[in-house]
Design a protein around this motif. Structure first.
Motif, short mmCIF file in Angstrom:
data_model
loop_
_atom_site.label_atom_id
_atom_site.label_comp_id
_atom_site.label_asym_id
_atom_site.label_seq_id
_atom_site.Cartn_x
_atom_site.Cartn_y
_atom_site.Cartn_z
N LEU A 118 -0.70 0.78 -8.42
CA LEU A 118 -1.30 -0.19 -8.13
C LEU A 118 -0.86 -1.26 -7.25
CD1 LEU A 118 -3.75 -2.30 -8.95
CD2 LEU A 118 -2.42 -3.12 -10.85
N MET A 119 -1.04 -1.64 -6.13
CA MET A 119 -0.46 -2.34 -5.03
C MET A 119 -1.07 -3.72 -5.12
SD MET A 119 0.08 -1.48 -1.16
CE MET A 119 1.24 -0.37 -1.25
N THR A 134 0.89 -13.70 3.96
CA THR A 134 2.13 -13.22 4.77
C THR A 134 1.98 -11.69 5.21
OG1 THR A 134 3.46 -12.41 2.61
CG2 THR A 134 3.44 -14.79 3.40
N GLN A 135 0.81 -11.07 4.51
CA GLN A 135 0.51 -9.79 4.49
C GLN A 135 1.88 -8.68 4.03
OE1 GLN A 135 0.16 -11.18 8.19
NE2 GLN A 135 -1.34 -12.33 6.92
N ALA A 136 2.69 -9.29 3.12
CA ALA A 136 3.90 -8.46 2.58
C ALA A 136 3.48 -8.03 1.06
CB ALA A 136 4.92 -9.52 2.41
N VAL A 137 3.75 -6.63 0.92
CA VAL A 137 3.68 -6.03 -0.31
C VAL A 137 4.50 -6.87 -1.49
CG1 VAL A 137 4.11 -3.87 -1.68
CG2 VAL A 137 3.17 -3.79 0.71
N LYS A 138 3.77 -7.35 -2.38
CA LYS A 138 4.55 -8.01 -3.47
C LYS A 138 4.87 -7.01 -4.74
CE LYS A 138 2.02 -11.57 -5.02
NZ LYS A 138 0.92 -12.58 -5.29
N SER A 139 4.13 -6.15 -4.85
CA SER A 139 4.55 -5.15 -6.06
C SER A 139 3.95 -3.64 -5.75
CB SER A 139 4.39 -5.52 -7.41
OG SER A 139 3.12 -5.92 -7.61
N VAL A 140 4.51 -2.66 -6.36
CA VAL A 140 3.66 -1.48 -6.33
C VAL A 140 4.04 -1.19 -7.99
CG1 VAL A 140 3.56 0.99 -5.63
CG2 VAL A 140 3.88 -0.90 -4.05
N THR A 141 3.08 -0.77 -8.94
CA THR A 141 2.98 -0.38 -10.11
C THR A 141 2.52 0.67 -10.40
OG1 THR A 141 2.90 -2.91 -10.50
CG2 THR A 141 2.61 -1.47 -12.42
N VAL A 186 -9.81 2.28 -19.53
CA VAL A 186 -9.45 1.32 -18.61
C VAL A 186 -8.09 0.75 -19.06
CG1 VAL A 186 -10.01 -1.02 -18.05
CG2 VAL A 186 -12.01 0.40 -18.22
N GLU A 187 -7.04 0.64 -18.16
CA GLU A 187 -6.16 -0.09 -18.60
C GLU A 187 -5.89 -1.68 -17.91
OE1 GLU A 187 -2.44 3.24 -18.04
OE2 GLU A 187 -3.03 2.06 -16.25
N VAL A 188 -5.57 -2.54 -18.93
CA VAL A 188 -5.46 -3.99 -18.82
C VAL A 188 -4.23 -4.17 -18.29
CG1 VAL A 188 -6.32 -6.24 -19.69
CG2 VAL A 188 -7.53 -4.32 -20.44
N TYR A 189 -4.04 -5.12 -17.34
CA TYR A 189 -2.93 -5.53 -16.93
C TYR A 189 -2.68 -7.18 -16.90
CZ TYR A 189 -1.50 -0.97 -15.62
OH TYR A 189 -0.89 0.37 -15.54
N ASP A 190 -1.60 -7.69 -17.28
CA ASP A 190 -1.47 -9.16 -17.25
C ASP A 190 -0.82 -9.48 -15.82
OD1 ASP A 190 -0.17 -11.83 -17.10
OD2 ASP A 190 0.21 -11.63 -19.11
N ILE A 191 -1.50 -10.06 -14.84
CA ILE A 191 -0.92 -10.18 -13.60
C ILE A 191 -0.72 -11.82 -13.13
CG2 ILE A 191 -2.28 -8.20 -12.44
CD1 ILE A 191 -4.41 -10.39 -11.59
N SER A 192 -0.39 -12.35 -14.30
CA SER A 192 0.24 -13.81 -14.16
C SER A 192 1.65 -14.09 -13.83
CB SER A 192 -0.17 -14.50 -15.51
OG SER A 192 0.42 -14.07 -16.78
N GLY A 193 2.29 -13.10 -14.04
CA GLY A 193 3.91 -13.06 -13.62
C GLY A 193 4.12 -12.34 -12.15
N ALA A 194 5.44 -12.34 -11.94
CA ALA A 194 5.81 -11.79 -10.58
C ALA A 194 5.45 -10.23 -10.61
CB ALA A 194 7.28 -12.02 -10.46
N GLN A 195 5.46 -9.63 -11.77
CA GLN A 195 5.00 -8.20 -11.83
C GLN A 195 3.83 -7.94 -12.72
OE1 GLN A 195 6.48 -5.64 -9.82
NE2 GLN A 195 7.63 -7.17 -8.77
N PRO A 196 3.02 -7.04 -12.50
CA PRO A 196 1.95 -6.61 -13.54
C PRO A 196 2.63 -6.23 -14.82
CG PRO A 196 1.32 -5.84 -11.22
CD PRO A 196 2.93 -6.26 -11.29
#
Length: 309
Positions: A149-150, A156-163, A191-201
């Motif tokens: 998950l990216m 900024t078109q910058a990649v924030k995370s890859v999980t 289905v997987e559920v991710y908390d995306i409220s922080g810096a990393q999922p």
């Protein structure tokens, strides 16, 4: 003199292997015509301003714009490289495509008429589906064959995370508060559920729904989402406040993309292996009609839809 009531908007069903779109009359549930598109169209998208239904023609490197009420072609835009999946930001300043075959995501600036490429971002193998948050700040991308998950910052078109995620992630769906992201796992049973409220999922739950969990659609009440289980031939209703499956509906013959009618009474489902649009009554949880369409029906959209969240 009282004006005549406006007739309901047509239902559009994308036939991926035929390279066209079936136009369905929702009063008679018959196909009225087929609109030719480009080669290998895979997904439809209704723009946030609801002025166009866009067909992404992956093998033709083009987009077909269709009027959602008259079903007439508005225009064709060329030079969009391998647009497998597509999405606009809610503020319509950004247009994003996933190049499924070419392993990249393209981020375009949108001026209301033209798309200008801002950045091409390389991904893992087979980028699949997209979700953009309500603030138009982040696009989430499932990377199907790399099981990732990216997250990309749109400004900024910058990649924030890859999980790393589960097997063969397909569609992704964000809750209205932008706190949770649901990821359908086509090579698994839920289905997987991710908390995306922080810096990393952060993975918070694995929710069993059925084999081949694939595509999402909001039920329209800001509490529930539907997911089609392609192998199990079912549709699960997920309460995304309690993170529980609270109902199940039939989803015959390879259920894929869905639409929910504006009155909240019907699920319109692409039954890919049967070449049909399946109509499911939500109250009775039964199939009430199937409409023949083209080969490998995929996306389903109508202007007369339930709220998207």
């Amino acid at each position: 003199m009282v004006a005549a009531a406006q007739s309901p908007a047509p239902v559009f069903v994308l036939n991926s292997l035929d390279g066209n779109v079936s136009v369905i009359d929702p009063l008679t549930w018959t196909e009225t015509k087929r609109i030719p598109t480009g080669k290998e169209p895979h997904h439809l998208y209704l723009t946030p301003d609801e002025k166009s239904v866009i067909v992404a023609n992956a093998a033709s490197d083009s987009l077909t714009f269709i009027d959602p009420r008259t079903a007439k072609i508005q225009r064709t835009v060329s030079g969009i490289l391998d647009p497998y999946q597509l999405r606009f930001s809610p503020d319509m300043k950004w247009f994003v495509t996933a190049a499924n075959r070419l392993n990249h995501v393209d981020i375009y600036r949108w001026d209301g008429l033209n798309a200008t490429l801002a950045k091409r971002i390389k991904t893992g193998k087979t980028p699949s589906h997209l979700w953009i948050d309500s603030k138009s700040s982040t696009v989430w991308v499932s990377i199907q064959d790399s099981d990732e998950l990216m997250a990309i910052d749109l400004g900024t078109q910058a990649v924030k995370s890859v999980t790393p995620v589960g097997k063969m992630p397909a569609d992704v769906f964000g809750t209205p508060d932008d706190k949770l992201l649901l990821v359908g796992l086509t090579a698994s049973d839920g289905v997987e559920v991710y908390d995306i409220s922080g810096a990393q999922p952060r993975l918070v739950k694995k929710l069993p729904t059925g084999k081949g969990a694939h595509a999402f659609r909001a039920l329209g009440d800001r509490k529930h989402a539907l997911v089609s289980n392609r192998v199990a031939n079912t549709i699960s209703q997920i309460d995304y406040t309690s993170l529980q499956v609270v109902a199940e509906f039939p989803g015959p013959s390879g259920p894929d993309c869905m639409e929910v009618t504006a009155d909240g009474k019907l699920i319109l489902l692409a039954s890919r292996w049967a070449k049909k649009l399946t109509v499911v009554d939500i109250a009775t949880r039964k199939v009430i009609k199937q409409v023949p369409v083209g080969k490998s029906p995929h996306g389903v959209w109508t202007l007369d839809h339930a709220p998207r969240q």
